[in-house]
Design an enzyme around this catalytic site. Structure first.
Site, PDB file in Angstrom:
ATOM      1  N   LYS A  55       0.798  -1.233   0.000  1.00 40.57           N
ATOM      2  CA  LYS A  55       0.000   0.000   0.000  1.00 40.57           C
ATOM      3  C   LYS A  55       0.830   1.283   0.000  1.00 40.57           C
ATOM      4  O   LYS A  55       0.372   2.322  -0.496  1.00 40.57           O
ATOM      5  CB  LYS A  55      -0.947  -0.008   1.197  1.00 40.57           C
ATOM      6  CG  LYS A  55      -2.110  -0.970   1.091  1.00 40.57           C
ATOM      7  CD  LYS A  55      -3.159  -0.460   0.125  1.00 40.57           C
ATOM      8  CE  LYS A  55      -4.431  -1.283   0.192  1.00 40.57           C
ATOM      9  NZ  LYS A  55      -5.503  -0.737  -0.665  1.00 40.57           N
ATOM     10  N   SER A 323       0.426  -9.965  -0.599  1.00 41.28           N
ATOM     11  CA  SER A 323       0.251  -8.513  -0.576  1.00 41.28           C
ATOM     12  C   SER A 323       0.501  -7.873   0.773  1.00 41.28           C
ATOM     13  O   SER A 323       0.755  -6.660   0.835  1.00 41.28           O
ATOM     14  CB  SER A 323      -1.161  -8.156  -1.051  1.00 41.28           C
ATOM     15  OG  SER A 323      -2.131  -8.791  -0.237  1.00 41.28           O
TER      16      SER A 323
END
Length: 421
Positions: A55, A323
């Site tokens: 992110k 992720s």
């Protein structure tokens, strides 16, 4: 059709912007998954990225692109954790004031980490949608810039740098698979990868209880899933973004779903076999590989059985993007226990005993002889359901797998113990 909001040049600019900020994360081979799939499998370790997830890439690119006036006004975001940490770190690096709204359900380590990166954290709302609404209202009232977690061209381009790295590290990649929430990561990766290698298959993975993309793709426009439910908070998003949906519809080959049991088993595998701490959302592509390995073997063109590192003869590699790795220790404990149960490594049983001295010890002796490790025992003597001379025992056991579970049950039956569940 409207022009695509993000193109390869945008992702390449984002990569230059992120130089010295985002780490070039490792691409690790997985022998276990390679054998299972029948083609080389690589793990793209964004769980080892700064702030513990991808992110920070999109957040930094977005904030770096603001004007001096916009930076002076500060930024605001809403997040269950990973986006908030990315915004907090990016804002700190760029000297920008950041406020992050997080729902009451946000995990405590993610709250603490977001504060630790320098953001002011406001806890409000029962879920991400309520936190988003509060963040937007704050942005309007304070004149701050709202940093969307996925639905902005700069954010998508920043996440797309993961795709550029994958092709640099694994030029022969045949499939790239990753978790999907709002779609920022899969959209950005698809833009980068398909522009350079249109033959590479892009597969998104959603938790079955929070899968907004399959109905949205069927309808041809974003559809809202009310009250999405999954342990994978990183992909628990009820509606695709408008921009991300357009890209996913055009460039992503398939969106698959996985169950909570499959997510738990995948997280356990990452920890035991790959020695990587991964949150449930980050483990979702591994869950997809475990759930249907043949689908990825066919896509990779593999025919062999080994699939170890460097085994090009077994087919083009499958790259699974891990992720994120930000998981609360208590959540990890529950998920691992759930994953052990799903893998047949954890067994819970209720049994009836004759209520007499030594009965429990005799039961434990049978379990010990069967090789089961007793984790917990609950002994109930007073219950209207029980007869005067009966006792109920609930035991929680660690086992070696499904075959061992069956052997333990058989041993109990042979010893005359009625197994209630």
């Amino acid at each position: 059709m409207a022009a695509r909001p993000v193109r390869l040049d945008d992702v390449r600019r984002a990569q230059r912007t992120l130089a010295g900020v985002a780490q070039r994360t490792a691409l690790e081979p997985s022998r276990h998954l390679s054998r299972l799939v029948g083609a080389p499998v690589r793990l793209k370790c964004e769980n080892l990225q700064r702030t513990g997830s991808f992110k920070v890439r999109g957040a930094y690119v977005r904030i770096a692109g603001l004007s001096a006036g916009e930076r002076a006004a500060g930024v605001v975001a809403a997040s269950t954790g990973n986006h908030g940490q990315g915004v907090a770190l990016a804002a700190s690096l760029l000297g920008v004031r950041a406020t992050v709204f997080m729902p009451e359900e946000a995990q405590l380590p993610k709250l603490a980490a977001t504060r630790g990166y320098g953001a002011q954290v406001r806890v409000c709302g029962q879920g991400l949608d309520e936190a988003l609404a509060a963040a937007r209202e704050y942005a309007r009232a304070a004149g701050a810039v709202f940093i969307h977690p996925f639905d902005h061209p700069d954010v998508i381009a920043g996440q797309g740098t993961v795709g550029l790295e994958i092709l640099e590290q694994c030029p022969r990649a045949g499939t790239v698979v990753m978790g999907v929430g709002g779609g920022g990561l899969v959209a950005g990766v698809a833009v980068a990868v398909k522009a350079l290698r249109p033959d590479v298959r892009i597969v998104g993975v959603q938790a079955a209880g929070a899968a907004a993309y399959p109905p949205s793709l069927a309808a041809g426009h974003p559809v809202t899933v009310e009250a999405p439910v999954t342990m994978a908070d990183g992909i628990r998003v009820g509606r695709p973004g408008e921009l991300t949906f357009r890209i996913v519809e055009e460039l992503v080959d398939e969106v698959r779903t996985v169950s909570e049991d499959e997510l738990s088993s995948a997280l356990l595998l990452c920890l035991e076999r790959a020695k990587l701490v991964v949150e449930p959302a980050g483990a979702s592509p591994v869950a997809a590989l475990l759930a249907d390995p043949a689908a990825f073997r066919d896509a990779a063109g593999g025919t062999g059985e080994g699939g170890e590192a460097g085994g090009d003869r077994e087919g083009r590699p499958v790259v699974a993007v891990l992720s994120g790795g930000n998981v609360d220790a208590l959540v990890l404990q529950r998920v691992l226990r759930h994953g052990m149960a799903a893998a047949g490594r954890y067994l819970s049983l209720r049994l009836l005993l004759t209520d007499r001295p030594g009965a429990l010890a005799a039961l434990l002796e049978v379990l010990s002889a069967a090789g089961a490790n007793v984790v917990d025992v609950s002994h109930v003597r007073t219950d209207p359901r029980l007869g005067l001379t009966e006792a109920e025992v609930e035991v929680h056991l660690e086992t070696a797998g499904p075959e061992h579970c069956a052997a333990v049950r058989a041993a109990l039956r042979a010893a005359g113990y009625p197994v209630m569940s």
